[in-house]
Write a protein that holds these residues in place. Sequence first.
Motif, PDB file in Angstrom:
ATOM      1  N   ARG A   1       1.309  -1.221   0.433  1.00  0.00           N
ATOM      2  CA  ARG A   1      -0.117   0.319   0.228  1.00  0.00           C
ATOM      3  C   ARG A   1       0.489   1.480   0.454  1.00  0.00           C
ATOM      4  O   ARG A   1       0.513   2.155  -1.211  1.00  0.00           O
ATOM      5  CB  ARG A   1      -1.090   0.252   0.985  1.00  0.00           C
ATOM      6  CG  ARG A   1      -1.950   0.908   1.108  1.00  0.00           C
ATOM      7  CD  ARG A   1      -3.339   0.386   1.772  1.00  0.00           C
ATOM      8  NE  ARG A   1      -4.080  -0.567   1.372  1.00  0.00           N
ATOM      9  CZ  ARG A   1      -4.859  -1.468   1.827  1.00  0.00           C
ATOM     10  NH1 ARG A   1      -5.115  -0.772   2.890  1.00  0.00           N
ATOM     11  NH2 ARG A   1      -5.272  -2.321   0.827  1.00  0.00           N
TER      12      ARG A   1
ATOM     13  N   LEU B   1       2.464   1.217  -3.073  1.00  0.00           N
ATOM     14  CA  LEU B   1       1.130   2.178  -4.378  1.00  0.00           C
ATOM     15  C   LEU B   1       0.705   3.887  -4.035  1.00  0.00           C
ATOM     16  O   LEU B   1       0.623   4.016  -5.604  1.00  0.00           O
ATOM     17  CB  LEU B   1      -0.176   1.212  -4.440  1.00  0.00           C
ATOM     18  CG  LEU B   1       0.090  -0.279  -4.613  1.00  0.00           C
ATOM     19  CD1 LEU B   1      -1.056  -1.087  -4.464  1.00  0.00           C
ATOM     20  CD2 LEU B   1       0.539  -0.054  -6.470  1.00  0.00           C
ATOM     21  N   THR B   2       0.972   3.884  -2.906  1.00  0.00           N
ATOM     22  CA  THR B   2       0.577   5.139  -2.674  1.00  0.00           C
ATOM     23  C   THR B   2       1.338   6.256  -3.713  1.00  0.00           C
ATOM     24  O   THR B   2       1.217   7.457  -3.511  1.00  0.00           O
ATOM     25  CB  THR B   2       0.799   5.783  -0.871  1.00  0.00           C
ATOM     26  OG1 THR B   2      -0.871   4.856  -0.484  1.00  0.00           O
ATOM     27  CG2 THR B   2       0.077   7.445  -0.490  1.00  0.00           C
TER      28      THR B   2
ATOM     29  N   ASP C   1       1.182   6.416  -7.368  1.00  0.00           N
ATOM     30  CA  ASP C   1      -0.263   7.395  -7.050  1.00  0.00           C
ATOM     31  C   ASP C   1       0.156   8.131  -7.180  1.00  0.00           C
ATOM     32  O   ASP C   1      -0.078   9.693  -8.400  1.00  0.00           O
ATOM     33  CB  ASP C   1      -1.283   6.594  -6.501  1.00  0.00           C
ATOM     34  CG  ASP C   1      -2.604   7.593  -7.224  1.00  0.00           C
ATOM     35  OD1 ASP C   1      -3.005   8.118  -7.646  1.00  0.00           O
ATOM     36  OD2 ASP C   1      -3.028   7.116  -6.430  1.00  0.00           O
TER      37      ASP C   1
ATOM     38  N   SER D   1      -8.517  -5.517  -2.289  1.00  0.00           N
ATOM     39  CA  SER D   1      -8.634  -3.448  -2.718  1.00  0.00           C
ATOM     40  C   SER D   1      -7.064  -3.047  -3.147  1.00  0.00           C
ATOM     41  O   SER D   1      -7.598  -1.871  -4.169  1.00  0.00           O
ATOM     42  CB  SER D   1      -8.415  -2.978  -1.716  1.00  0.00           C
ATOM     43  OG  SER D   1      -7.156  -3.216  -0.638  1.00  0.00           O
ATOM     44  N   ASP D   2      -6.024  -3.797  -3.499  1.00  0.00           N
ATOM     45  CA  ASP D   2      -4.585  -3.243  -3.740  1.00  0.00           C
ATOM     46  C   ASP D   2      -4.484  -3.597  -5.541  1.00  0.00           C
ATOM     47  O   ASP D   2      -4.289  -2.553  -6.421  1.00  0.00           O
ATOM     48  CB  ASP D   2      -3.104  -3.330  -3.034  1.00  0.00           C
ATOM     49  CG  ASP D   2      -3.630  -3.027  -1.597  1.00  0.00           C
ATOM     50  OD1 ASP D   2      -3.559  -2.057  -0.976  1.00  0.00           O
ATOM     51  OD2 ASP D   2      -2.422  -4.116  -1.012  1.00  0.00           O
TER      52      ASP D   2
ATOM     53  N   TRP E   1      -6.637  -0.879  -7.091  1.00  0.00           N
ATOM     54  CA  TRP E   1      -5.745   0.025  -7.174  1.00  0.00           C
ATOM     55  C   TRP E   1      -5.164   0.213  -7.954  1.00  0.00           C
ATOM     56  O   TRP E   1      -4.716   1.418  -9.116  1.00  0.00           O
ATOM     57  CB  TRP E   1      -5.180   0.919  -5.785  1.00  0.00           C
ATOM     58  CG  TRP E   1      -4.427   2.459  -5.265  1.00  0.00           C
ATOM     59  CD1 TRP E   1      -4.765   2.959  -6.676  1.00  0.00           C
ATOM     60  CD2 TRP E   1      -4.227   2.435  -3.999  1.00  0.00           C
ATOM     61  NE1 TRP E   1      -3.755   4.050  -5.799  1.00  0.00           N
ATOM     62  CE2 TRP E   1      -3.927   3.794  -4.543  1.00  0.00           C
ATOM     63  CE3 TRP E   1      -3.903   1.956  -2.966  1.00  0.00           C
ATOM     64  CZ2 TRP E   1      -2.818   4.144  -3.599  1.00  0.00           C
ATOM     65  CZ3 TRP E   1      -3.762   2.470  -2.299  1.00  0.00           C
ATOM     66  CH2 TRP E   1      -2.663   4.038  -2.375  1.00  0.00           C
ATOM     67  N   LEU E   2      -4.212  -0.879  -7.972  1.00  0.00           N
ATOM     68  CA  LEU E   2      -3.145  -0.791  -9.040  1.00  0.00           C
ATOM     69  C   LEU E   2      -4.015  -0.707 -10.929  1.00  0.00           C
ATOM     70  O   LEU E   2      -2.828  -0.328 -11.309  1.00  0.00           O
ATOM     71  CB  LEU E   2      -2.104  -2.409  -8.804  1.00  0.00           C
ATOM     72  CG  LEU E   2      -1.238  -2.620  -9.973  1.00  0.00           C
ATOM     73  CD1 LEU E   2      -0.286  -1.575 -10.280  1.00  0.00           C
ATOM     74  CD2 LEU E   2      -0.203  -4.081  -9.495  1.00  0.00           C
TER      75      LEU E   2
ATOM     76  N   GLN F   1      -6.466   0.570 -11.519  1.00  0.00           N
ATOM     77  CA  GLN F   1      -7.036   2.021 -11.249  1.00  0.00           C
ATOM     78  C   GLN F   1      -5.809   2.959 -12.168  1.00  0.00           C
ATOM     79  O   GLN F   1      -5.853   3.973 -12.933  1.00  0.00           O
ATOM     80  CB  GLN F   1      -7.510   2.245 -10.543  1.00  0.00           C
ATOM     81  CG  GLN F   1      -8.976   1.907 -10.210  1.00  0.00           C
ATOM     82  CD  GLN F   1      -9.206   2.156  -8.480  1.00  0.00           C
ATOM     83  OE1 GLN F   1      -9.137   2.969  -8.025  1.00  0.00           O
ATOM     84  NE2 GLN F   1     -10.791   1.619  -8.771  1.00  0.00           N
ATOM     85  N   LEU F   2      -4.532   2.388 -11.648  1.00  0.00           N
ATOM     86  CA  LEU F   2      -3.084   3.609 -11.933  1.00  0.00           C
ATOM     87  C   LEU F   2      -2.968   3.137 -13.471  1.00  0.00           C
ATOM     88  O   LEU F   2      -2.289   4.402 -14.400  1.00  0.00           O
ATOM     89  CB  LEU F   2      -2.155   2.809 -11.247  1.00  0.00           C
ATOM     90  CG  LEU F   2      -2.306   3.570  -9.990  1.00  0.00           C
ATOM     91  CD1 LEU F   2      -1.112   3.276  -8.963  1.00  0.00           C
ATOM     92  CD2 LEU F   2      -2.617   4.971  -9.433  1.00  0.00           C
TER      93      LEU F   2
END
Length: 216
Positions: A56, A59-60, A63, A93-94, A97-98, A100-101
């Motif tokens: 996380r 990824l933060t 992002d 969830s990760d 997120w990835l 979406q990136l």
Amino acid sequence: MNAFEFTLSGATLRALPSGALYWPGERLLCVSDLHLGKSERIARRQGLMLPPYETRETLTRLDAVLSATGAERVICLGDSFDDLDAGAALDESDRLWLTQLMAGRDWTWIEGNHDPGPLELGGAHRAEMTVGPLTFRHIAMDGATGEVSGHYHPKCSLRGNSRPAFIADRNRLILPAFGAYTGGLRCGDPAIRRLFDDAALAILTGTRALPVPLAR
């Protein structure tokens, strides 16, 4: 962004304080050695339970740098996951997120020695990739020019403070590990030093990208 701008084989590049590389002329962001899922891999193989937050955090950071640069192309320069099973075990969830990136971006996974890239997540998968005058691969090759690579996780010390660092000369560039939970090899180690000429720079990451002469 407190970046350090330099040229490699005629390409104008920016070493960002985060450890990412940005090529403005190509709207291209390059990161190396994310090692996503490392805590899961250590727990699975060694039975050591570490706080599972490094994915996380990585990824933060990714992002944030994508938002700051507006990059349209992304090259992940190998060892994006700590191994293939770590990629499969990514928290949902990760994973979302990835995904979406990646959406709307030209995204390439370069094969590393830990993993060939997450096939189930889409994007292009290559052993190496050439864009204009630059070739992107995971591990540096002897005699290469215009080469961008990773693998070594270089770190340099300044006033007793060790930081991940880019290493660059007129022929090649090695990126630091972008992953939040990664070790490193000192920048003066012979495995790194032998690849570079006497004018090489170490570009330390942190609040700003700081160039210093590469230690001998």
